[in-house]
Scaffold this motif. Sequence first.
Motif, PDB file in Angstrom:
ATOM      1  N   ALA A  48       0.836  -1.213   0.000  1.00 59.53           N
ATOM      2  CA  ALA A  48       0.000   0.000   0.000  1.00 59.53           C
ATOM      3  C   ALA A  48       0.866   1.258   0.000  1.00 59.53           C
ATOM      4  O   ALA A  48       0.568   2.234  -0.704  1.00 59.53           O
ATOM      5  CB  ALA A  48      -0.939  -0.009   1.200  1.00 59.53           C
ATOM      6  N   SER A  49       1.932   1.238   0.759  1.00 54.51           N
ATOM      7  CA  SER A  49       2.845   2.384   0.804  1.00 54.51           C
ATOM      8  C   SER A  49       3.492   2.611  -0.563  1.00 54.51           C
ATOM      9  O   SER A  49       3.582   3.747  -1.037  1.00 54.51           O
ATOM     10  CB  SER A  49       3.911   2.147   1.869  1.00 54.51           C
ATOM     11  OG  SER A  49       4.846   3.177   1.882  1.00 54.51           O
ATOM     12  N   LEU A  50       3.932   1.542  -1.191  1.00 54.81           N
ATOM     13  CA  LEU A  50       4.555   1.649  -2.505  1.00 54.81           C
ATOM     14  C   LEU A  50       3.563   2.137  -3.558  1.00 54.81           C
ATOM     15  O   LEU A  50       3.895   2.986  -4.387  1.00 54.81           O
ATOM     16  CB  LEU A  50       5.130   0.290  -2.910  1.00 54.81           C
ATOM     17  CG  LEU A  50       5.883   0.243  -4.228  1.00 54.81           C
ATOM     18  CD1 LEU A  50       7.083   1.177  -4.206  1.00 54.81           C
ATOM     19  CD2 LEU A  50       6.336  -1.177  -4.510  1.00 54.81           C
ATOM     20  N   GLN A  51       2.336   1.639  -3.499  1.00 55.02           N
ATOM     21  CA  GLN A  51       1.320   2.093  -4.448  1.00 55.02           C
ATOM     22  C   GLN A  51       1.028   3.579  -4.250  1.00 55.02           C
ATOM     23  O   GLN A  51       0.893   4.327  -5.222  1.00 55.02           O
ATOM     24  CB  GLN A  51       0.039   1.284  -4.280  1.00 55.02           C
ATOM     25  CG  GLN A  51       0.116  -0.109  -4.833  1.00 55.02           C
ATOM     26  CD  GLN A  51      -1.125  -0.936  -4.534  1.00 55.02           C
ATOM     27  OE1 GLN A  51      -1.831  -0.682  -3.564  1.00 55.02           O
ATOM     28  NE2 GLN A  51      -1.378  -1.937  -5.356  1.00 55.02           N
ATOM     29  N   GLY A  52       0.934   4.014  -3.000  1.00 57.94           N
ATOM     30  CA  GLY A  52       0.688   5.429  -2.728  1.00 57.94           C
ATOM     31  C   GLY A  52       1.797   6.303  -3.278  1.00 57.94           C
ATOM     32  O   GLY A  52       1.542   7.339  -3.895  1.00 57.94           O
ATOM     33  N   GLU A  56       1.424   9.108  -6.282  1.00 59.15           N
ATOM     34  CA  GLU A  56       1.851  10.501  -6.077  1.00 59.15           C
ATOM     35  C   GLU A  56       2.848  10.909  -7.152  1.00 59.15           C
ATOM     36  O   GLU A  56       2.795  12.024  -7.668  1.00 59.15           O
ATOM     37  CB  GLU A  56       2.473  10.664  -4.692  1.00 59.15           C
ATOM     38  CG  GLU A  56       1.487  10.609  -3.553  1.00 59.15           C
ATOM     39  CD  GLU A  56       2.165  10.644  -2.192  1.00 59.15           C
ATOM     40  OE1 GLU A  56       3.393  10.874  -2.125  1.00 59.15           O
ATOM     41  OE2 GLU A  56       1.459  10.448  -1.193  1.00 59.15           O
ATOM     42  N   ARG A  57       3.743  10.009  -7.476  1.00 59.89           N
ATOM     43  CA  ARG A  57       4.758  10.292  -8.498  1.00 59.89           C
ATOM     44  C   ARG A  57       4.098  10.478  -9.871  1.00 59.89           C
ATOM     45  O   ARG A  57       4.442  11.389 -10.615  1.00 59.89           O
ATOM     46  CB  ARG A  57       5.759   9.135  -8.544  1.00 59.89           C
ATOM     47  CG  ARG A  57       6.897   9.330  -9.475  1.00 59.89           C
ATOM     48  CD  ARG A  57       7.947  10.263  -8.898  1.00 59.89           C
ATOM     49  NE  ARG A  57       9.055  10.339  -9.801  1.00 59.89           N
ATOM     50  CZ  ARG A  57       9.404  11.440 -10.449  1.00 59.89           C
ATOM     51  NH1 ARG A  57       8.761  12.553 -10.216  1.00 59.89           N
ATOM     52  NH2 ARG A  57      10.408  11.443 -11.272  1.00 59.89           N
ATOM     53  N   ILE A  58       3.154   9.613 -10.191  1.00 62.43           N
ATOM     54  CA  ILE A  58       2.436   9.744 -11.466  1.00 62.43           C
ATOM     55  C   ILE A  58       1.689  11.070 -11.511  1.00 62.43           C
ATOM     56  O   ILE A  58       1.712  11.778 -12.521  1.00 62.43           O
ATOM     57  CB  ILE A  58       1.477   8.556 -11.665  1.00 62.43           C
ATOM     58  CG1 ILE A  58       2.264   7.289 -11.959  1.00 62.43           C
ATOM     59  CG2 ILE A  58       0.487   8.831 -12.797  1.00 62.43           C
ATOM     60  CD1 ILE A  58       1.429   6.028 -11.932  1.00 62.43           C
ATOM     61  N   ASP A  59       1.030  11.442 -10.408  1.00 62.50           N
ATOM     62  CA  ASP A  59       0.320  12.725 -10.356  1.00 62.50           C
ATOM     63  C   ASP A  59       1.278  13.881 -10.639  1.00 62.50           C
ATOM     64  O   ASP A  59       0.969  14.774 -11.421  1.00 62.50           O
ATOM     65  CB  ASP A  59      -0.332  12.928  -8.992  1.00 62.50           C
ATOM     66  CG  ASP A  59      -1.578  12.089  -8.803  1.00 62.50           C
ATOM     67  OD1 ASP A  59      -2.052  11.497  -9.788  1.00 62.50           O
ATOM     68  OD2 ASP A  59      -2.071  12.028  -7.660  1.00 62.50           O
TER      69      ASP A  59
END
Length: 133
Positions: A48-52, A56-59
């Motif tokens: 979950a941390s990695l997905q978040g 954020e990086r994609i955004d």
Amino acid sequence: MPTRFEAYRMRDGVTPLAEDYFNPILSDIDARIAALEDRRADLESAIASLQGFGLERIDAVMQSPLAQLNAAIADALALRDALQAAVGNVFDLATKTQLQAAEQRASDQTEAIAALSAAVIAMQRLLLGTHYL
């Protein structure tokens, strides 16, 4: 994790069917399951941390290109409207062939803009999620 089947094996006529036999086995199995569940919770937290972080990086990376794309779409729509307004005034002067060619170009441009708009919306939903739309 190594198997412990031999420690749990029952033997006909040898293994007693009593709590002295079953309770240690069930306790061991329960402890092993609890350890696996703890590891699973840690793994799910890390995922979950990695997905978040990834979202954020994609955004951050996609905001500027998406803004530019939206501006280009707005410009294209304005050009389409101007073309449609210009074609509307020429109807009386154009020949039938010229009129059909102009209508086809306008239709092609309208379809291309609509397809581009749909692709942008789909990409925004895919990359940013529906909460930005």
